[in-house]
Design a protein around this motif. Sequence first.
Motif, short mmCIF file in Angstrom:
data_model
loop_
_atom_site.label_atom_id
_atom_site.label_comp_id
_atom_site.label_asym_id
_atom_site.label_seq_id
_atom_site.Cartn_x
_atom_site.Cartn_y
_atom_site.Cartn_z
N VAL A 17 58.00 23.30 59.82
CA VAL A 17 58.23 22.17 60.73
C VAL A 17 57.04 21.23 60.73
CG1 VAL A 17 58.55 21.51 63.14
CG2 VAL A 17 59.87 23.40 62.19
N ARG A 18 55.82 21.79 60.72
CA ARG A 18 54.61 20.97 60.71
C ARG A 18 54.49 20.17 59.42
NH1 ARG A 18 50.98 24.76 60.85
NH2 ARG A 18 51.29 25.16 63.07
N PRO A 25 60.19 11.33 58.05
CA PRO A 25 61.64 11.54 57.99
C PRO A 25 62.28 11.06 56.69
CG PRO A 25 61.08 9.70 59.45
CD PRO A 25 59.80 10.38 59.08
N PHE A 26 61.80 9.94 56.13
CA PHE A 26 62.44 9.40 54.92
C PHE A 26 62.25 10.33 53.73
CE2 PHE A 26 61.60 5.62 57.55
CZ PHE A 26 62.90 5.11 57.64
N ARG A 27 61.03 10.82 53.57
CA ARG A 27 60.80 11.74 52.45
C ARG A 27 61.49 13.09 52.69
NH1 ARG A 27 54.40 11.01 51.54
NH2 ARG A 27 54.54 10.36 53.71
N ILE A 32 65.74 16.76 51.09
CA ILE A 32 66.97 17.46 51.45
C ILE A 32 68.12 17.04 50.53
CG2 ILE A 32 68.72 17.70 53.26
CD1 ILE A 32 66.43 17.50 55.30
N SER A 33 68.15 15.76 50.16
CA SER A 33 69.19 15.28 49.24
C SER A 33 69.06 15.95 47.88
CB SER A 33 69.08 13.76 49.09
OG SER A 33 69.23 13.11 50.33
N ILE A 34 67.82 16.07 47.39
CA ILE A 34 67.62 16.74 46.10
C ILE A 34 68.05 18.21 46.18
CG2 ILE A 34 65.86 17.52 44.46
CD1 ILE A 34 64.34 14.97 45.00
N ALA A 35 67.69 18.87 47.29
CA ALA A 35 68.08 20.26 47.47
C ALA A 35 69.60 20.41 47.52
CB ALA A 35 67.45 20.82 48.74
N ALA A 36 70.27 19.47 48.20
CA ALA A 36 71.74 19.52 48.28
C ALA A 36 72.38 19.33 46.91
CB ALA A 36 72.24 18.46 49.26
#
Length: 313
Positions: A17-18, A25-27, A32-36
């Motif tokens: 979380v840290r 948030p943007f990065r 998260i998009s790459i992971a998805a």
Amino acid sequence: MEESISLYLNLRSKQIVRVLAGIGPFRCLFLISIAAILFYAFTKVTSVWVLSVCYLLMLWLYHNSRKDKGFLSLQVHGIKGLFTAEYLLLGLPFIISGIIAANYISLPVIILIAVVMPWIHPVRFHSIVLPIPLLCSGDLLYRRMFRKQVPLYAVLLFLSFMGVLHDNINLCKVCLILWGAIQGTAYMVTPPKHELSVYNSFGMYQLILVKSGLRNIFITMFPLIVLILVLRHDTEAILFCLVLFSSTLLYQWNMGMARFSFETQTVMGIYWLLFPLPLFLVSIITPVVLILYLALNIGLTLSVKKKYKHIWN
């Protein structure tokens, strides 16, 4: 043991979380998009070994580079069981994607990797410092960049040589352009405030930057230029090499000055993507842009000189 695993996972979750809060948030959305996308790709994999090999590589890199083994061994009994639980959690995306893809054979292999990995001793790599006698000895940033990019430089040389063998000058040109673009990244390092104070004047820094640029660019580009001129030694090829050399020099000069204008590495990277790199690429196609590039460099130089004039007063 269960209490130790719970406390450790709680600590790890707070660290994650840290880190996510630190990168913004943007990065986070980008990651998260790459992971998805990767997860979706794995759900389509039917090969038995693809999931297992990808998980093995990821887990080994993580296990080999972690620095908390000594500390955890003093605080927790059964540290290998702790690592196994953590590695099984890391393998959940691979296990779930394997179930979705009906790739059931790879699932026990993934579990076996998670169980065996804590028993594997880390492998330590030792880098070899390559002597580079021809490059300018005073430009440490460029020398460091070249040492890091030696494998890529060798690949570009090989591809250019193949372009000569197959009469493909476009491949040689692309390799030369790529190497020109890579050279500017040598100065993508935000310096400490006192770095300019080691020079007698701002003009001295300018002179060293330009002189080292001329020498380093010429030496590293010379083999690639020779391969192009061996294949084509007409006016067009000579003009292309001259324009590219000039554009690379202005590009490197710009980056060498811009690093003193920004406070963080992130802002420096955004600037690199928006201005120096596009101007470098466009000026190769349209040499008139070199004039605009020169004007931008002069303006940037005057701005940096004004910003740091108190150092020599």
